[in-house]
Scaffold this motif. Structure first.
Motif, short mmCIF file in Angstrom:
data_model
loop_
_atom_site.label_atom_id
_atom_site.label_comp_id
_atom_site.label_asym_id
_atom_site.label_seq_id
_atom_site.Cartn_x
_atom_site.Cartn_y
_atom_site.Cartn_z
N PHE A 164 -33.58 -30.49 3.02
CA PHE A 164 -34.02 -31.34 1.91
C PHE A 164 -35.41 -30.93 1.47
N ILE A 165 -35.83 -31.51 0.37
CA ILE A 165 -37.17 -31.28 -0.17
C ILE A 165 -37.99 -32.55 0.02
N SER A 166 -39.25 -32.39 0.39
CA SER A 166 -40.17 -33.53 0.46
C SER A 166 -41.51 -33.15 -0.14
N GLN A 167 -42.12 -34.11 -0.81
CA GLN A 167 -43.48 -33.95 -1.35
C GLN A 167 -44.51 -34.65 -0.48
N GLY A 175 -47.83 -33.33 -0.82
CA GLY A 175 -48.32 -33.22 -2.19
C GLY A 175 -47.65 -32.09 -2.95
N TYR A 176 -46.91 -31.26 -2.22
CA TYR A 176 -46.15 -30.16 -2.82
C TYR A 176 -44.69 -30.28 -2.39
N LYS A 177 -43.80 -29.74 -3.20
CA LYS A 177 -42.38 -29.76 -2.87
C LYS A 177 -42.07 -28.65 -1.87
N GLU A 178 -41.96 -29.03 -0.60
CA GLU A 178 -41.70 -28.07 0.46
C GLU A 178 -40.29 -28.29 1.03
N LEU A 179 -39.76 -27.25 1.68
CA LEU A 179 -38.42 -27.27 2.25
C LEU A 179 -38.46 -27.71 3.71
N ALA A 183 -34.03 -37.09 13.21
CA ALA A 183 -34.88 -36.51 14.26
C ALA A 183 -35.05 -35.00 14.04
N ASN A 184 -35.97 -34.41 14.81
CA ASN A 184 -36.21 -32.96 14.77
C ASN A 184 -36.53 -32.46 13.36
N VAL A 185 -37.40 -33.17 12.67
CA VAL A 185 -37.81 -32.73 11.33
C VAL A 185 -38.68 -31.48 11.45
N GLN A 186 -38.34 -30.45 10.68
CA GLN A 186 -39.10 -29.21 10.68
C GLN A 186 -39.39 -28.80 9.24
N ARG A 187 -40.65 -28.47 8.99
CA ARG A 187 -40.99 -27.96 7.66
C ARG A 187 -40.85 -26.44 7.67
N LEU A 188 -40.07 -25.90 6.76
CA LEU A 188 -39.80 -24.47 6.73
C LEU A 188 -40.73 -23.70 5.79
N THR A 189 -41.33 -24.38 4.82
CA THR A 189 -42.23 -23.70 3.89
C THR A 189 -43.58 -24.40 3.87
N ALA A 190 -44.61 -23.64 3.56
CA ALA A 190 -45.96 -24.17 3.36
C ALA A 190 -46.58 -23.39 2.21
N ASP A 191 -45.86 -23.35 1.09
CA ASP A 191 -46.24 -22.49 -0.03
C ASP A 191 -47.18 -23.17 -1.01
N SER A 219 -42.03 -39.23 3.18
CA SER A 219 -41.86 -39.89 1.89
C SER A 219 -41.46 -38.86 0.83
N ARG A 220 -41.05 -39.35 -0.32
CA ARG A 220 -40.78 -38.52 -1.50
C ARG A 220 -39.77 -37.42 -1.19
N CYS A 221 -38.65 -37.81 -0.59
CA CYS A 221 -37.59 -36.86 -0.22
C CYS A 221 -36.54 -36.77 -1.33
N SER A 222 -35.94 -35.61 -1.46
CA SER A 222 -34.93 -35.40 -2.48
C SER A 222 -34.04 -34.21 -2.12
N GLU A 223 -33.00 -34.02 -2.88
CA GLU A 223 -32.12 -32.84 -2.84
C GLU A 223 -31.56 -32.52 -1.45
N PRO A 224 -30.95 -33.49 -0.77
CA PRO A 224 -30.39 -33.20 0.55
C PRO A 224 -29.16 -32.29 0.46
N SER A 225 -29.00 -31.46 1.47
CA SER A 225 -27.81 -30.62 1.62
C SER A 225 -27.40 -30.68 3.09
N VAL A 226 -26.14 -31.09 3.35
CA VAL A 226 -25.67 -31.28 4.72
C VAL A 226 -25.01 -30.00 5.22
N SER A 227 -25.31 -29.63 6.46
CA SER A 227 -24.73 -28.42 7.04
C SER A 227 -23.24 -28.61 7.27
#
Length: 357
Positions: free
Chosen positions: A106-109, A112-116, A124-132, A348-356
Motif C-alpha cells: 500500500f501507499i502511505s503519506q 509527508g510523502y507517498k511512500e511504498l 503487523a510487520n509494517v515495512q517501508r520499502l521506499t524513502a524517495d 495514517s493517510r493510507c491508500s491503494e492497497p494490493s493483496v498478495s
C-alpha cells in the motif's frame, strides 16, 4: 451459527508459545467476518493446539459429526504457523479459503510523502520499502508473491519499477518519454500491462517484465489506465474516458475490440479481477464520494458493496473478501455479507492497497 457466523470454540493452546499463537489465531478468525470465536461447549466446532520450538500441532473437532478430528502440524515462524492454522480452521468450518497469511502492499503519506509499504494482512510487520521523498503509486503483486511493481516519480517523471522483495532491490523497467504508470503482472509473471503515453495519449500496452518493446493494445484518443489481467491471461480490464466519463472496458490480451462493462454508474475506475475469474471489483463515484462496486461477468450485473465510502479495492485469494481504502485507513470487507473490519497498521493517510496472492 451465531449472528450468521460459524461458532468455533478456541480452547487454550498448550506449550510455551501457546498464548501468543492463540491470540493471533483468535484475531485471524474474527477478521474473516465468518466466524464467531468462543471458548465454551455450545459451539459446534472446537479448535486447539500445542505450540513450541517452531511448530504448531493443531486439532479441529466437529462436535456434531462422528468424524475423526482434523489434525495438522505446521512448522516455521510463530506468526506464520499461527496464520496457517487460522486458515486451516477457516477452510474446515466455513468452506471458504482463509487469507491470514496474505500480505498487503500500500501507499502511505505518513512521512509527508507517498511512500511504498508492505504489511501482513492483520496490520503487523509494517515495512517501508521506499524513502524517495517523492510520489509512489499503484503497487501490484506478482502472482508468485516475490515481486512488486509500482509507479514512482523519483526521477521527476512517472516511471515503472519492480521491487524484488527477497533481495530488497529494485529496477526501473519502463521509462519511456511521457507517462509510464499503473503496471500489473500477467498471471505467469512474464508480462506487464501498463499505461504509456510515448506515442501520444495514454494507452494500454503490454511489455516483457525484464524490458523490451511494448505492444500497444488500445487505439483511441482517450485516457486509458489501470489495466488488470483476467486470471486466465486472456483478457485485460482497464478504465477509459473514450465515451466521455471514466468507465470499465475489457479487451483481449492478444488485441482486438474492447467491450464496455455497464456498471450503471457515470464514473467507474480502479478495476480488480477476482482470482476465480467471475467478478471485477471497482470504485464507483456516486454523489461526489467513491463506493466499492462489484461487476459479475456471467450475469453482466453490477452491485454496490459499500455505502460508507471506499476506493482502491483488491481481492484476497478466496475471491470473497476485499481490502480497500477509505479516509486514509485500510479495511477488509466480506463481499457477500458486506460486513467490514478495520486493518489498523499504525500509519495514517493510507491508500491503494494490493493483496498478495
Amino acid at each position: 451459527m451465531t449472528g450468521g457466523r460459524v461458532a468455533v470454540a478456541l480452547l487454550p493452546f498448550g506449550g510455551p508459545d501457546g498464548a501468543k499463537a492463540h491470540s493471533i489465531v483468535s484475531a485471524d478468525l474474527t477478521r474473516t467476518l465468518l466466524i464467531e470465536v468462543g471458548s465454551g461447549k455450545s459451539e459446534r466446532f472446537e479448535a486447539s493446539a500445542t505450540v513450541g520450538a517452531g511448530s504448531l500441532a493443531g486439532r479441529i473437532v466437529d462436535r456434531h459429526q462422528k468424524t475423526p478430528p482434523v489434525e495438522r502440524t505446521f512448522t516455521g515462524d510463530l506468526r506464520l504457523i499461527a496464520h496457517q492454522f487460522a486458515d486451516a480452521i477457516t477452510q474446515q468450518v466455513t468452506g471458504v479459503s482463509g487469507f491470514a497469511t496474505s500480505r498487503v502492499a500500500f501507499i502511505s503519506q505518513e512521512t509527508g510523502y507517498k511512500e511504498l509499504y508492505v504489511m501482513d494482512i492483520d496490520g503487523a510487520n509494517v515495512q517501508r520499502l521506499t524513502a524517495d521523498r517523492s510520489i509512489s503509486a499503484h503497487p501490484r503483486w506478482s502472482h508468485n508473491g516475490a515481486l512488486l511493481v509500482y509507479t514512482s516519480y523519483r526521477s521527476g517523471y512517472p516511471d515503472v519499477y519492480i521491487v524484488k522483495l527477497g533481495k530488497r532491490t529494485r529496477s526501473r523497467v519502463a521509462f519511456f518519454p511521457g507517462i509510464n504508470s499503473g503496471a500489473a503482472f500477467s498471471p505467469d509473471d512474464l508480462m506487464l500491462a501498463l499505461t504509456l503515453s510515448k506515442d501520444g495519449n495514454p494507452e494500454i500496452y503490454l511489455m516483457p517484465v525484464d524490458g523490451g518493446t511494448p505492444r500497444r493494445l488500445t487505439h483511441n484518443r482517450a485516457t486509458n489506465t489501470s489495466p488488470c489481467w483476467s486470471p486466465d491471461g486472456k483478457e485485460i480490464v482497464y478504465t477509459s474516458d473514450e465515451r466521455g466519463s471514466v468507465q470499465l472496458f475489457v479487451i483481449p490480451a492478444q488485441g482486438g475490440s474492447a467491450r464496455r462493462l455497464l456498471t450503471g454508474n457515470a464514473y467507474s475506475s480502479e478495476p480488480d479481477w477476482s482470482p476465480d475469474g467471475q467478478k471485477i471489483a471497482y470504485a464507483a463515484r456516486i454523489g461526489g464520494e467513491f463506493q466499492i462496486g462489484e461487476y459479475e461477468l456471467s450475469s453482466a450485473t453490477a452491485t454496490l458493496l459499500s455505502s460508507g465510502g471506499g476506493e482502491d479495492p483488491s481481492w484476497t485469494r478466496n475471491s470473497r473478501h476485499l481490502v480497500f481504502a477509505h479516509g486514509g485507513a485500510l479495511y477488509l470487507m466480506d463481499s457477500v455479507t458486506k460486513l467490514i473490519a478495520p486493518l489498523p497498521n499504525g500509519l495514517s493517510r493510507c491508500s491503494e492497497p494490493s493483496v498478495s496472492p
